[in-house]
Scaffold this motif. Structure first.
Motif, short mmCIF file in Angstrom:
data_model
loop_
_atom_site.label_atom_id
_atom_site.label_comp_id
_atom_site.label_asym_id
_atom_site.label_seq_id
_atom_site.Cartn_x
_atom_site.Cartn_y
_atom_site.Cartn_z
N ASP A 59 0.72 -1.33 -0.09
CA ASP A 59 -0.03 -0.01 -0.02
C ASP A 59 1.04 1.36 -0.03
OD1 ASP A 59 -2.35 -1.67 0.17
OD2 ASP A 59 -2.48 -1.38 2.26
N SER A 60 2.07 1.17 -0.32
CA SER A 60 2.97 2.39 0.06
C SER A 60 2.58 3.53 -1.01
CB SER A 60 4.53 1.88 -0.71
OG SER A 60 4.87 0.80 0.31
N ASP A 61 2.26 3.11 -2.08
CA ASP A 61 1.63 4.27 -3.37
C ASP A 61 0.48 4.21 -3.45
OD1 ASP A 61 4.54 4.89 -3.59
OD2 ASP A 61 4.94 2.95 -4.60
N ALA A 62 -0.37 3.23 -3.21
CA ALA A 62 -1.75 3.03 -3.71
C ALA A 62 -2.47 2.09 -2.83
CB ALA A 62 -1.94 2.94 -5.28
N LEU A 63 -3.52 2.59 -2.19
CA LEU A 63 -4.22 1.67 -1.38
C LEU A 63 -5.37 0.88 -2.28
CD1 LEU A 63 -4.91 0.73 1.64
CD2 LEU A 63 -6.22 2.62 1.73
N VAL A 79 -16.36 -5.54 -6.93
CA VAL A 79 -15.93 -4.06 -6.94
C VAL A 79 -14.67 -3.71 -6.32
CG1 VAL A 79 -17.16 -2.75 -5.19
CG2 VAL A 79 -16.66 -1.67 -7.41
N THR A 80 -13.62 -2.94 -6.95
CA THR A 80 -12.52 -2.44 -6.34
C THR A 80 -12.44 -1.06 -6.44
OG1 THR A 80 -11.29 -2.58 -8.14
CG2 THR A 80 -11.44 -4.71 -7.03
N VAL A 81 -11.68 -0.64 -5.23
CA VAL A 81 -11.40 0.98 -5.03
C VAL A 81 -10.00 1.15 -4.85
CG1 VAL A 81 -12.03 3.10 -3.72
CG2 VAL A 81 -13.87 1.15 -3.96
N THR A 82 -9.38 2.07 -5.63
CA THR A 82 -8.02 2.25 -5.75
C THR A 82 -7.92 3.58 -5.04
OG1 THR A 82 -7.37 0.47 -7.31
CG2 THR A 82 -5.76 2.43 -6.86
N LEU A 83 -7.14 3.95 -4.15
CA LEU A 83 -6.82 5.23 -3.81
C LEU A 83 -5.32 5.65 -3.74
CD1 LEU A 83 -8.77 4.56 -0.62
CD2 LEU A 83 -9.70 5.96 -2.42
N ALA A 84 -4.91 6.72 -4.66
CA ALA A 84 -3.60 7.09 -4.62
C ALA A 84 -3.16 7.57 -3.19
CB ALA A 84 -3.35 8.30 -5.65
#
Length: 359
Positions: A59-63, A79-84
């Motif tokens: 998770d260092s760069d995106a969660l 469903v997936t959620v990507t968080l910068a």
């Protein structure tokens, strides 16, 4: 009596795909490819579980967060959620995966609502989702806010519209036949190199990036988030250094993938000012994916895009003779890059719609 009310639970991220709790994540990989196959007939657009797992474990760069929908214990969608992770990031990127057999039961709306809830919980104020489209004409064609390109309406695009998303941009997915005549590539590279002149030279490597190039590569990778055409999509400026380059490459190579980089160095300054990446999974007979391609704004107009694309394709044909095609996505308004692609033999095979909603 079967119920159509889905039960939604968090996606389990295992330590390995052989772990006792890895079944859900393996199903995620299978579902990802199934949905791409159903939507555009191109299952290889989607990475498999082995390719995705390293990103989910770091998770260092995106969660990354995922949710699984079940009806009567059967997986009916995810469903997936990507968080910068940049402090100034506002957006959450959503990927909705519901196969045709389960669409229309309320699963898709329930999963999208759950993803939006997760985004809000992380303080995000912008939601983004992408739809895939076949290269066909339909009764209802959609034009993005950029005014470039058009896509046929699909159940996913209609769901996005119903939930308040706007179509911001259309991207073209093109393929290049790796077994085609190599002559046009060689000619284009020779012409572009002569035009660019001696101030620019080609640098090539297979990941991991040699230590002497990491800082320069980090600098040009950072430009992708700011210099690439993205319409009004809200993308945070990415912060890169040599350590982030190392982390990224560990994730990419951890799944047995191979990545070739062709870059251009501006000789007077010593800076890397353009790059192109080609990636293939552990199966070397499959589809090659072009990842990033960028020419820094200050150095455009010297045909550096042609140089990095052609140099890397020529190199790749030697490295991966069994791979069949290269797949790439480009914004429809990015006419300079599309013109390069068309000139060297890329042809359109599908399209993607970029949707956004501010909350």
């Amino acid at each position: 009596m079967k119920t159509t009310e889905p039960t939604i639970t968090p996606l389990i991220v295992p330590v390995s795909l052989d772990a006792d709790d890895a079944a859900e994540f393996r199903a995620y990989g299978d579902l990802n490819r199934l949905v791409c196959d159903e939507q555009v007939g191109l299952p290889d657009l989607a990475p498999d579980a082995a390719q995705m797992l390293p990103n989910w474990q770091d998770d260092s760069d995106a969660l990354d967060r995922g949710f699984v929908a079940r009806i009567d214990d059967e997986i009916v969608g995810m469903v997936t959620v990507t968080l910068a992770q940049e402090a100034e990031a506002h957006a959450a990127e959503i990927d909705l995966l519901v196969p045709q057999a389960h669409w229309g039961l309320g699963v898709e709306a329930a999963l999208l609502d759950r993803a939006e809830e997760e985004a809000r919980a992380h303080g995000r104020t912008v939601l983004q989702i992408w739809s895939l489209h076949r290269p066909v004409e339909a009764d209802r064609m959609l034009v993005p806010r950029t005014g470039w390109g058009r896509i046929p309406a699909t159940p996913l695009s209609e769901l996005a519209e119903d939930h308040g998303y706007s179509l911001e941009q259309v991207e073209r997915n093109s393929e290049y036949d790796l077994h085609s005549d190599v002559g046009p590539l060689r000619d284009a590279l020779a012409d572009a190199s002569a035009f660019a002149g001696p101030d620019y030279r080609i640098v090539e490597w297979n990941m991991p990036t040699p230590p002497e190039w990491r800082d320069g590569f980090a600098a040009v990778l950072a430009r992708l988030s700011t210099d690439a055409p993205s319409g009004d999509m809200d993308f945070a400026e990415e912060h890169w250094d040599a350590d982030r380059v190392v982390r990224r490459e560990a994730r990419l190579l951890g799944a047995g993938q191979t990545v070739s980089v062709a870059a251009v160095q501006h000789v007077p300054s010593g800076q890397l000012v353009a790059y192109n990446e080609l990636l293939i999974a552990a199966d070397r007979t499959g589809v090659t994916h072009q990842f990033g391609t960028l020419v820094s704004k200050e150095h455009r107009g010297h045909r550096l895009g042609t140089i990095v694309k052609c140099a890397n394709l020529l190199r790749w044909r030697e490295l991966m003779p069994l791979s069949t095609v290269v797949s790439t996505f480009n914004a429809e308004e990015n006419r300079p890059m599309l013109s390069i692609n068309e000139a060297i033999g890329f042809v359109p095979v599908s399209y993607a719609g970029a949707w956004q909603k501010k909350i």
